[in-house]
Design a protein around this motif. Structure first.
Motif, PDB file in Angstrom:
ATOM      1  N   VAL A  37       0.818  -1.205   0.000  1.00  0.00           N
ATOM      2  CA  VAL A  37       0.000   0.000   0.000  1.00  0.00           C
ATOM      3  C   VAL A  37       0.858   1.264   0.000  1.00  0.00           C
ATOM      4  CG1 VAL A  37      -1.838   1.222   1.221  1.00  0.00           C
ATOM      5  CG2 VAL A  37      -1.758  -1.281   1.270  1.00  0.00           C
ATOM      6  N   PHE A  38       0.433   2.208  -0.833  1.00  0.00           N
ATOM      7  CA  PHE A  38       1.011   3.546  -0.865  1.00  0.00           C
ATOM      8  C   PHE A  38       0.192   4.419   0.074  1.00  0.00           C
ATOM      9  CE2 PHE A  38       1.319   7.856  -2.678  1.00  0.00           C
ATOM     10  CZ  PHE A  38       2.697   8.009  -2.660  1.00  0.00           C
TER      11      PHE A  38
ATOM     12  N   ALA B  93      -0.976  -3.736  -5.794  1.00  0.00           N
ATOM     13  CA  ALA B  93      -0.796  -2.396  -5.231  1.00  0.00           C
ATOM     14  C   ALA B  93      -2.134  -1.858  -4.752  1.00  0.00           C
ATOM     15  CB  ALA B  93      -0.210  -1.461  -6.282  1.00  0.00           C
ATOM     16  N   MET B  94      -2.091  -1.040  -3.718  1.00  0.00           N
ATOM     17  CA  MET B  94      -3.290  -0.454  -3.120  1.00  0.00           C
ATOM     18  C   MET B  94      -2.957   0.957  -2.673  1.00  0.00           C
ATOM     19  SD  MET B  94      -5.416  -1.946   0.189  1.00  0.00           S
ATOM     20  CE  MET B  94      -6.677  -2.939  -0.571  1.00  0.00           C
ATOM     21  N   ILE B  95      -3.980   1.794  -2.544  1.00  0.00           N
ATOM     22  CA  ILE B  95      -3.826   3.181  -2.104  1.00  0.00           C
ATOM     23  C   ILE B  95      -4.578   3.368  -0.787  1.00  0.00           C
ATOM     24  CG2 ILE B  95      -4.301   5.592  -2.677  1.00  0.00           C
ATOM     25  CD1 ILE B  95      -4.372   4.598  -5.656  1.00  0.00           C
TER      26      ILE B  95
ATOM     27  N   LYS C 254      -8.004   4.360 -10.674  1.00  0.00           N
ATOM     28  CA  LYS C 254      -9.111   3.456 -10.366  1.00  0.00           C
ATOM     29  C   LYS C 254      -8.757   1.979 -10.476  1.00  0.00           C
ATOM     30  CE  LYS C 254     -11.123   4.178 -14.917  1.00  0.00           C
ATOM     31  NZ  LYS C 254     -12.216   4.802 -15.617  1.00  0.00           N
ATOM     32  N   LYS C 255      -7.651   1.637 -11.118  1.00  0.00           N
ATOM     33  CA  LYS C 255      -7.265   0.226 -11.195  1.00  0.00           C
ATOM     34  C   LYS C 255      -6.681  -0.285  -9.882  1.00  0.00           C
ATOM     35  CE  LYS C 255      -3.360  -1.005 -13.372  1.00  0.00           C
ATOM     36  NZ  LYS C 255      -2.454  -1.190 -14.513  1.00  0.00           N
ATOM     37  N   TYR C 256      -6.406   0.629  -8.944  1.00  0.00           N
ATOM     38  CA  TYR C 256      -5.835   0.241  -7.653  1.00  0.00           C
ATOM     39  C   TYR C 256      -6.918   0.314  -6.574  1.00  0.00           C
ATOM     40  CZ  TYR C 256      -1.691   1.137 -10.378  1.00  0.00           C
ATOM     41  OH  TYR C 256      -0.752   1.142 -11.381  1.00  0.00           O
ATOM     42  N   PRO C 257      -7.096  -0.753  -5.810  1.00  0.00           N
ATOM     43  CA  PRO C 257      -8.099  -0.709  -4.749  1.00  0.00           C
ATOM     44  C   PRO C 257      -7.723   0.282  -3.650  1.00  0.00           C
ATOM     45  CG  PRO C 257      -6.859  -2.768  -4.664  1.00  0.00           C
ATOM     46  CD  PRO C 257      -6.399  -2.034  -5.882  1.00  0.00           C
TER      47      PRO C 257
ATOM     48  N   PHE D 253     -14.316   0.875  -1.897  1.00  0.00           N
ATOM     49  CA  PHE D 253     -13.061   0.598  -1.212  1.00  0.00           C
ATOM     50  C   PHE D 253     -12.998  -0.885  -0.885  1.00  0.00           C
ATOM     51  CE2 PHE D 253     -16.160   2.030   1.889  1.00  0.00           C
ATOM     52  CZ  PHE D 253     -16.073   1.081   2.902  1.00  0.00           C
ATOM     53  N   ALA D 254     -11.775  -1.389  -0.750  1.00  0.00           N
ATOM     54  CA  ALA D 254     -11.553  -2.814  -0.518  1.00  0.00           C
ATOM     55  C   ALA D 254     -11.314  -3.129   0.957  1.00  0.00           C
ATOM     56  CB  ALA D 254     -10.370  -3.296  -1.342  1.00  0.00           C
ATOM     57  N   MET D 255     -10.812  -2.157   1.703  1.00  0.00           N
ATOM     58  CA  MET D 255     -10.489  -2.365   3.107  1.00  0.00           C
ATOM     59  C   MET D 255     -10.861  -1.093   3.864  1.00  0.00           C
ATOM     60  SD  MET D 255      -6.760  -3.454   4.711  1.00  0.00           S
ATOM     61  CE  MET D 255      -6.389  -4.397   3.255  1.00  0.00           C
TER      62      MET D 255
END
Length: 171
Positions: free
Chosen positions: A73-74, A112-114, A131-134, A150-152
């Protein structure tokens, strides 16, 4: 507890020095030994795409050889109460920096995630380009109030976990 998101490191607010979290390896090994899925994050103060790639490379090198099953995650966020290198970044630049980190992580074979809260996600980056990054959404409330998928969800920074001293973020 099913998973742990481990901080690999951070970049200094003022001097921009990269710092490896002194507990990173211990935390990764402990989480894996406990049978948890493991992800990781880097607390960024990158002000260029090259710095973001440098941060991603530190994470990738540190995680080499470990079974990382959750995203990398960034994490770039607003710093309250202190001046930060990233304070003057415009949306275009912050988005490009975020994308550079995520692309490098993806190229290395990781998801990868933001990370961010509503204010950061809505006003400091262009989510359309990312948008390709959760998203790993941070909002300390009884239920998430977020207009984007959001994923988390990080819902508290004051949780407790047996075996860990002090407050723990819970997701």
């Amino acid at each position: 507890i099913d998973f742990a998101m481990i901080r690999v490191g951070f970049r200094g607010y003022e001097n921009g020095r990269l710092v490896l979290d002194e507990q990173c390896i211990t935390n990764i090994e402990g989480a894996i030994a406990a049978g948890l899925d493991v992800g990781a994050y880097f607390f960024s103060q990158a002000i260029t795409e090259d710095e973001a790639i440098e941060e991603a490379n530190l994470v990738i090198d540190t995680l080499d050889g470990y079974d990382i099953t959750y995203p990398i995650v960034f994490d770039m966020e607003e710093i309250t109460g202190a001046a930060a290198r990233t304070d003057s970044l415009d949306v275009e630049t912050a988005t490009a920096i975020t994308k550079a980190f995520c692309q490098r992580v993806h190229k290395a074979g990781y998801e990868a995630m933001i990370y961010g809260n509503t204010k950061w996600i809505a006003s400091r980056i262009n989510l359309t380009e990312l948008k390709k990054y959760p998203l790993w959404f941070a909002q300390y409330y009884t239920k998430p109030l977020m207009p984007y998928d959001f994923a988390m969800w990080q819902y508290t920074h004051s949780g407790t976990v047996s075996g860990i001293e002090g407050a723990v973020d819970l997701n």
